[in-house]
Design a protein around this motif. Structure first.
Motif, PDB file in Angstrom:
ATOM      1  N   ASN A  19       0.667  -1.091  -0.041  1.00  0.00           N
ATOM      2  CA  ASN A  19       0.033  -0.184   0.145  1.00  0.00           C
ATOM      3  C   ASN A  19       0.903   1.122   0.189  1.00  0.00           C
ATOM      4  N   VAL A  20       2.012   1.283   0.801  1.00  0.00           N
ATOM      5  CA  VAL A  20       2.701   2.440   0.725  1.00  0.00           C
ATOM      6  C   VAL A  20       3.605   2.624  -0.535  1.00  0.00           C
ATOM      7  N   LYS A  21       3.805   1.427  -1.008  1.00  0.00           N
ATOM      8  CA  LYS A  21       4.551   1.582  -2.390  1.00  0.00           C
ATOM      9  C   LYS A  21       3.655   2.276  -3.580  1.00  0.00           C
ATOM     10  N   MET A  22       2.370   1.782  -3.566  1.00  0.00           N
ATOM     11  CA  MET A  22       1.304   2.350  -4.435  1.00  0.00           C
ATOM     12  C   MET A  22       1.069   3.706  -4.169  1.00  0.00           C
ATOM     13  N   ALA A  23       1.105   4.192  -2.800  1.00  0.00           N
ATOM     14  CA  ALA A  23       0.982   5.522  -2.418  1.00  0.00           C
ATOM     15  C   ALA A  23       2.091   6.366  -3.049  1.00  0.00           C
ATOM     16  N   GLY A  24       3.176   5.718  -2.931  1.00  0.00           N
ATOM     17  CA  GLY A  24       4.405   6.504  -3.288  1.00  0.00           C
ATOM     18  C   GLY A  24       4.180   6.644  -5.113  1.00  0.00           C
ATOM     19  N   ASP A  25       3.892   5.560  -5.657  1.00  0.00           N
ATOM     20  CA  ASP A  25       3.732   5.846  -7.077  1.00  0.00           C
ATOM     21  C   ASP A  25       2.656   6.949  -7.469  1.00  0.00           C
ATOM     22  N   PHE A  26       1.524   6.870  -6.655  1.00  0.00           N
ATOM     23  CA  PHE A  26       0.639   8.085  -6.887  1.00  0.00           C
ATOM     24  C   PHE A  26       1.146   9.339  -6.759  1.00  0.00           C
ATOM     25  N   ILE A  27       1.843   9.536  -5.593  1.00  0.00           N
ATOM     26  CA  ILE A  27       2.415  10.905  -5.230  1.00  0.00           C
ATOM     27  C   ILE A  27       3.482  11.229  -6.411  1.00  0.00           C
ATOM     28  N   TYR A  44      14.109  15.232 -10.085  1.00  0.00           N
ATOM     29  CA  TYR A  44      13.092  15.355  -9.003  1.00  0.00           C
ATOM     30  C   TYR A  44      12.462  14.005  -8.836  1.00  0.00           C
ATOM     31  N   LYS A  45      12.384  13.228 -10.235  1.00  0.00           N
ATOM     32  CA  LYS A  45      11.747  11.718  -9.914  1.00  0.00           C
ATOM     33  C   LYS A  45      12.821  10.702  -9.310  1.00  0.00           C
ATOM     34  N   SER A  46      14.146  10.959  -9.555  1.00  0.00           N
ATOM     35  CA  SER A  46      14.893  10.090  -8.984  1.00  0.00           C
ATOM     36  C   SER A  46      15.201  10.214  -7.590  1.00  0.00           C
ATOM     37  N   ASN A  47      15.137  11.565  -6.946  1.00  0.00           N
ATOM     38  CA  ASN A  47      14.897  11.849  -5.435  1.00  0.00           C
ATOM     39  C   ASN A  47      13.866  11.250  -5.046  1.00  0.00           C
ATOM     40  N   ILE A  48      12.444  11.085  -5.627  1.00  0.00           N
ATOM     41  CA  ILE A  48      11.485  10.695  -4.922  1.00  0.00           C
ATOM     42  C   ILE A  48      11.664   8.907  -4.851  1.00  0.00           C
ATOM     43  N   LEU A  49      12.234   8.549  -5.916  1.00  0.00           N
ATOM     44  CA  LEU A  49      12.357   7.136  -5.892  1.00  0.00           C
ATOM     45  C   LEU A  49      13.229   6.670  -4.786  1.00  0.00           C
ATOM     46  N   VAL A  88       6.134  10.794   5.867  1.00  0.00           N
ATOM     47  CA  VAL A  88       6.106  12.048   5.332  1.00  0.00           C
ATOM     48  C   VAL A  88       4.387  12.420   4.762  1.00  0.00           C
ATOM     49  N   PHE A  89       3.870  11.095   4.194  1.00  0.00           N
ATOM     50  CA  PHE A  89       2.499  11.417   3.345  1.00  0.00           C
ATOM     51  C   PHE A  89       1.512  10.898   3.993  1.00  0.00           C
ATOM     52  N   SER A  90       1.850  10.234   5.309  1.00  0.00           N
ATOM     53  CA  SER A  90       0.467   9.890   5.849  1.00  0.00           C
ATOM     54  C   SER A  90      -0.467  11.039   6.348  1.00  0.00           C
ATOM     55  N   PRO A  91       0.053  12.260   6.662  1.00  0.00           N
ATOM     56  CA  PRO A  91      -1.067  13.141   6.855  1.00  0.00           C
ATOM     57  C   PRO A  91      -1.865  13.447   5.780  1.00  0.00           C
ATOM     58  N   PHE A  92      -1.467  13.358   4.689  1.00  0.00           N
ATOM     59  CA  PHE A  92      -2.329  13.685   3.352  1.00  0.00           C
ATOM     60  C   PHE A  92      -3.000  12.548   2.783  1.00  0.00           C
ATOM     61  N   LEU A  93      -3.077  11.397   3.539  1.00  0.00           N
ATOM     62  CA  LEU A  93      -3.919  10.165   2.868  1.00  0.00           C
ATOM     63  C   LEU A  93      -5.445  10.413   3.313  1.00  0.00           C
ATOM     64  N   PRO A 141      -6.365   5.234  -1.832  1.00  0.00           N
ATOM     65  CA  PRO A 141      -6.477   6.753  -0.995  1.00  0.00           C
ATOM     66  C   PRO A 141      -5.976   7.691  -2.106  1.00  0.00           C
ATOM     67  N   SER A 142      -6.935   8.934  -2.162  1.00  0.00           N
ATOM     68  CA  SER A 142      -6.440   9.965  -2.968  1.00  0.00           C
ATOM     69  C   SER A 142      -5.982  11.119  -2.194  1.00  0.00           C
ATOM     70  N   LEU A 143      -5.385  11.908  -2.913  1.00  0.00           N
ATOM     71  CA  LEU A 143      -4.347  13.068  -2.237  1.00  0.00           C
ATOM     72  C   LEU A 143      -5.168  14.336  -2.507  1.00  0.00           C
ATOM     73  N   LEU A 144      -5.665  15.071  -1.388  1.00  0.00           N
ATOM     74  CA  LEU A 144      -6.141  16.414  -1.557  1.00  0.00           C
ATOM     75  C   LEU A 144      -5.195  17.422  -1.177  1.00  0.00           C
ATOM     76  N   ALA A 145      -4.715  18.328  -2.288  1.00  0.00           N
ATOM     77  CA  ALA A 145      -3.627  19.266  -1.898  1.00  0.00           C
ATOM     78  C   ALA A 145      -4.163  20.589  -2.379  1.00  0.00           C
ATOM     79  N   VAL A 146      -3.709  21.818  -1.832  1.00  0.00           N
ATOM     80  CA  VAL A 146      -3.995  23.118  -2.201  1.00  0.00           C
ATOM     81  C   VAL A 146      -3.003  23.808  -2.327  1.00  0.00           C
TER      82      VAL A 146
END
Length: 331
Positions: free
Chosen positions: A6-14, A35-40, A50-55, A70-75
């Motif tokens: 699940n976490v890996k899929m969330a990372g792909d979504f981000i 930027y893609k390399s840094n994320i991977l 890092v991303f659990s508060p936005f899920l 789960p989708s990400l809501l960002a402003v």
């Protein structure tokens, strides 16, 4: 499905989300790869931290297998800036203009007034300009237009009114004057005085005949006793009903008679006639002035009429040479 998956899929979504944002803002492809390399390179625990508060537990189809993720809501913090760029900076312009609604209305009114003044200046009829220029040297035309100068519509009405008054004779070479002549008295003696006429220019033979004919008719009427105020039975009568005239009374009234008159003489623009009204009443002068008023207005302009006086203008007593502007009408 395990937590790690699940976490890996969330990372792909981000990752996909960030790539879309970078493409929207036209980021260079090189920066996108970095930027893609840094994320991977991030580890799974870090991604979870890092991303659990936005899920958010909102189900939304994402992959080809239509998995519920789960989708990400960002402003975006720059939404106002982007909106300002999209509307051409109008929002910032309005905020920074410093004008009020009343100020903008006054500005609009001034702009409309300026436009009207410009249109009036550049759309002024050419014929109105010609009339205005002609008024500088033509006193009679200036009197016709009066206070209408500057207003084309009012100028047009004044000219049309003048045309209606003149009728078919409007284009005659010799016309009268729109100005009333001046009347003055200088020790006038009804039984031994001159009557002087000042014209606008030297009269032609036709003008001399015209004025002479008027004076002659006036004399004939006086000679026949027309200027007798003792017998004015109809002057104050009402014509609503048939008036009554007492012929016997008119017959018994003391007669009045115009005694004598000289020829009408002219030197340049001055004319004169000697008169002896006799027993005619001063009412005769009113009749003469009424006749001269219409003649001056319609046929031959007169500047002034003087009753009495021995010498007017450049009059030279005894000068009767036609070569020097002398003319006369035989009564």
């Amino acid at each position: 499905m395990s937590f790690s998956a699940n976490v890996k899929m969330a990372g792909d979504f981000i990752l996909n989300f960030e790539l879309c944002c970078l493409q929207k803002h036209r980021i260079e492809s090189k920066e996108t790869e970095m930027y893609k390399s840094n994320i991977l390179s991030l580890s799974l625990p870090c991604l979870n931290l890092v991303f659990s508060p936005f899920l958010v537990s909102q189900r939304q189809p994402f992959s080809l297998h239509k998995r519920n993720l789960p989708s990400l809501l960002a402003v975006s913090a720059n939404s106002d800036n982007v909106a300002g760029k999209n509307d051409g900076g109008m929002s910032e312009a309005k905020k920074g203009s410093g004008t009020t609604a009343r100020g903008r209305r006054l500005l609009k009114v001034r702009e409309e007034k300026r436009k009207r003044d410009y249109d009036r200046l550049h759309d002024y009829p050419s014929w109105a300009k010609v009339l205005e220029n002609a008024c500088k040297d033509d006193e009679e035309l200036r009197a016709v237009l009066g206070d209408s100068i500057g207003n084309p519509e009012l100028m047009r009405k004044k000219v049309e009114e003048r045309v209606r008054k003149k009728g078919k004779d409007f284009q005659k070479q010799k016309t009268g004057s729109v100005l009333s002549f001046k009347v003055s008295f200088r020790d006038f003696n009804p039984v031994d005085s001159f009557i002087w006429f000042e014209l606008y220019g030297s009269p032609s033979d036709r003008d001399v005949d015209l004025i002479g004919s008027v004076i002659q008719a006036w004399y004939v009427m006086g000679r026949l006793g027309a200027f007798n105020t003792s017998n004015l039975q109809l002057a104050n009568s009402s014509m609503e009903y048939d008036p009554l005239y007492d012929a016997e009374k008119g017959f018994k009234v003391m007669p009045s008679s115009f005694h004598d008159i000289s020829d009408v003489e002219f030197q340049d623009n001055w004319g004169r006639v000697w008169v002896d009204l006799g027993t005619s009443d001063i009412f005769a002068l009113d009749v003469l002035l009424n006749s001269l008023t219409v003649m001056s207005s319609e046929y031959l302009g007169i500047q002034q009429v003087v009753f009495g006086g021995k010498r007017m203008g450049d009059w030279e007593e005894g000068m009767t040479n036609p070569d020097f502007g002398y003319k006369y009408f035989k009564i």
